[in-house]
Design a protein around this motif. Structure first.
Motif, PDB file in Angstrom:
ATOM      1  N   LYS A  45      -6.184  -6.220   1.941  1.00 16.13           N
ATOM      2  CA  LYS A  45      -4.786  -6.300   2.372  1.00 16.13           C
ATOM      3  C   LYS A  45      -4.645  -6.004   3.857  1.00 16.13           C
ATOM      4  CE  LYS A  45      -2.809  -5.439  -2.196  1.00 16.13           C
ATOM      5  NZ  LYS A  45      -1.991  -4.574  -3.060  1.00 16.13           N
TER       6      LYS A  45
ATOM      7  N   ASN B  10      -5.910   5.582  -0.664  1.00 12.79           N
ATOM      8  CA  ASN B  10      -6.900   4.683  -1.255  1.00 12.79           C
ATOM      9  C   ASN B  10      -6.314   3.952  -2.459  1.00 12.79           C
ATOM     10  OD1 ASN B  10      -8.591   5.830   0.613  1.00 12.79           O
ATOM     11  ND2 ASN B  10      -9.778   7.014  -0.859  1.00 12.79           N
ATOM     12  N   GLN B  11      -6.581   2.671  -2.561  1.00 15.61           N
ATOM     13  CA  GLN B  11      -6.206   1.909  -3.747  1.00 15.61           C
ATOM     14  C   GLN B  11      -6.990   0.606  -3.755  1.00 15.61           C
ATOM     15  OE1 GLN B  11      -1.919   1.237  -2.531  1.00 15.61           O
ATOM     16  NE2 GLN B  11      -2.359  -0.802  -3.335  1.00 15.61           N
TER      17      GLN B  11
ATOM     18  N   VAL C 267       1.595   4.325   4.166  1.00  9.45           N
ATOM     19  CA  VAL C 267       0.921   3.687   5.296  1.00  9.45           C
ATOM     20  C   VAL C 267       1.433   4.256   6.619  1.00  9.45           C
ATOM     21  CG1 VAL C 267       0.478   1.504   6.486  1.00  9.45           C
ATOM     22  CG2 VAL C 267       0.640   1.561   3.979  1.00  9.45           C
TER      23      VAL C 267
ATOM     24  N   ALA D  99      -3.889   4.844   5.085  1.00  5.53           N
ATOM     25  CA  ALA D  99      -3.153   4.640   3.836  1.00  5.53           C
ATOM     26  C   ALA D  99      -3.885   5.327   2.696  1.00  5.53           C
ATOM     27  CB  ALA D  99      -3.004   3.145   3.529  1.00  5.53           C
TER      28      ALA D  99
ATOM     29  N   LEU E 150      -7.348  -2.421  -0.876  1.00  6.31           N
ATOM     30  CA  LEU E 150      -6.820  -1.917   0.390  1.00  6.31           C
ATOM     31  C   LEU E 150      -7.431  -2.654   1.590  1.00  6.31           C
ATOM     32  CD1 LEU E 150      -6.239   1.748   1.434  1.00  6.31           C
ATOM     33  CD2 LEU E 150      -7.583   0.265   2.903  1.00  6.31           C
TER      34      LEU E 150
ATOM     35  N   LEU F  95       0.838  -1.192   0.000  1.00  9.09           N
ATOM     36  CA  LEU F  95       0.000   0.000   0.000  1.00  9.09           C
ATOM     37  C   LEU F  95       0.878   1.248   0.000  1.00  9.09           C
ATOM     38  CD1 LEU F  95      -2.653  -1.096   2.662  1.00  9.09           C
ATOM     39  CD2 LEU F  95      -2.885  -1.171   0.179  1.00  9.09           C
TER      40      LEU F  95
END
Length: 241
Positions: A182, A175-176, A154, A173, A179, A151
């Motif tokens: 994970k 945004n992706q 973080v 973290a 996320l 990520l």
């Protein structure tokens, strides 16, 4: 306590609430307390995880109830990620005394809309299959996501919450995609049990505050909590494997 309830229901609710952290009755509405009691009764009758998805405005609400275990959230969020669902809010209330049940509500959408009946049914079935070990979440996700990718930006922090009197882990973290999965996968790898959660998504950042119990449903000493926070940060920056 909600007005108009039978005395027997009030007494049952009081006994049910004793298994939760001290803050539960003070900060959780009577409506949610009663809803969780109903889900617990449904779980007691069926001896199976309660997994339901119902329309809620232009989105859908996923309700889940089962005995709390460290892998549960990894499986649930893995399935939601695999189905391309957007998570808008998270409510989680877990008991800290037997029978250690956990109650989760997730508001989700797909393409900005509530889930179709078929998608909702398939999602519930996939979560049930994942819990039974028959749906390979990681295998499904690896087709679309690089699970080895960490990520971005973080930050983690461990503290003992002065109001809830529970160990808490803050994770923030960028945004992706993937996320939530994970983060929950890393929680599972640390063998931590989530008993309450707060979620905030703002300006491209996701902030999760997870209230936790350690391995064997134990309280986490502060020195160990700081090690866990740093270990989680390294794990999330470095990818899952």
């Amino acid at each position: 306590m909600a007005a108009g309830l039978k005395t027997s229901t009030v007494e049952l609710l009081k006994r049910f609430n004793r298994a939760f952290p001290q803050f539960y009755e003070q900060f959780v509405s009577s409506e949610i307390q009663l809803q969780n009691l109903r889900l617990a009764y449904q779980l007691y009758k069926t001896k199976k995880a309660v997994i339901e998805i119902k329309p809620e405005g232009n989105r859908s609400a996923l309700h889940f109830a089962y005995r709390n275990q460290s892998f549960l959230l990894s499986d649930i969020f893995g399935v939601l990620t695999a189905y391309g669902l957007t998570i808008h809010s998270l409510s989680l209330y877990g008991q800290i005394y037997p029978p250690m049940l956990v109650f989760v509500k997730l508001v989700v959408s797909r393409g900005g809309k509530a889930l179709s009946e078929k998608t909702a049914d398939n999602t519930c079935r996939a979560i049930r299959e994942a819990l039974a070990g028959r749906y390979e979440v990681e295998e499904m996700l690896s087709v679309e996501f690089n699970l080895n990718a960490g990520l971005e930006k973080v930050e983690t922090e461990f503290y003992v919450d002065p109001v809830f009197h529970l160990p808490a882990l803050l994770i923030e973290a960028d945004n992706q995609p993937g996320l939530f999965y994970k983060v929950m996968y890393a929680i599972w790898q640390e063998d931590l049990l989530v008993v309450n959660a707060n979620l905030l998504v703002w300006r491209g950042r996701t902030r999760l505050i997870l209230y936790l119990l350690g391995p064997n449903e134990s309280l986490i000493p502060e020195y160990l909590g700081h090690k866990i926070a740093e270990g989680m940060r390294e794990r999330l920056l470095g990818g899952l494997y």
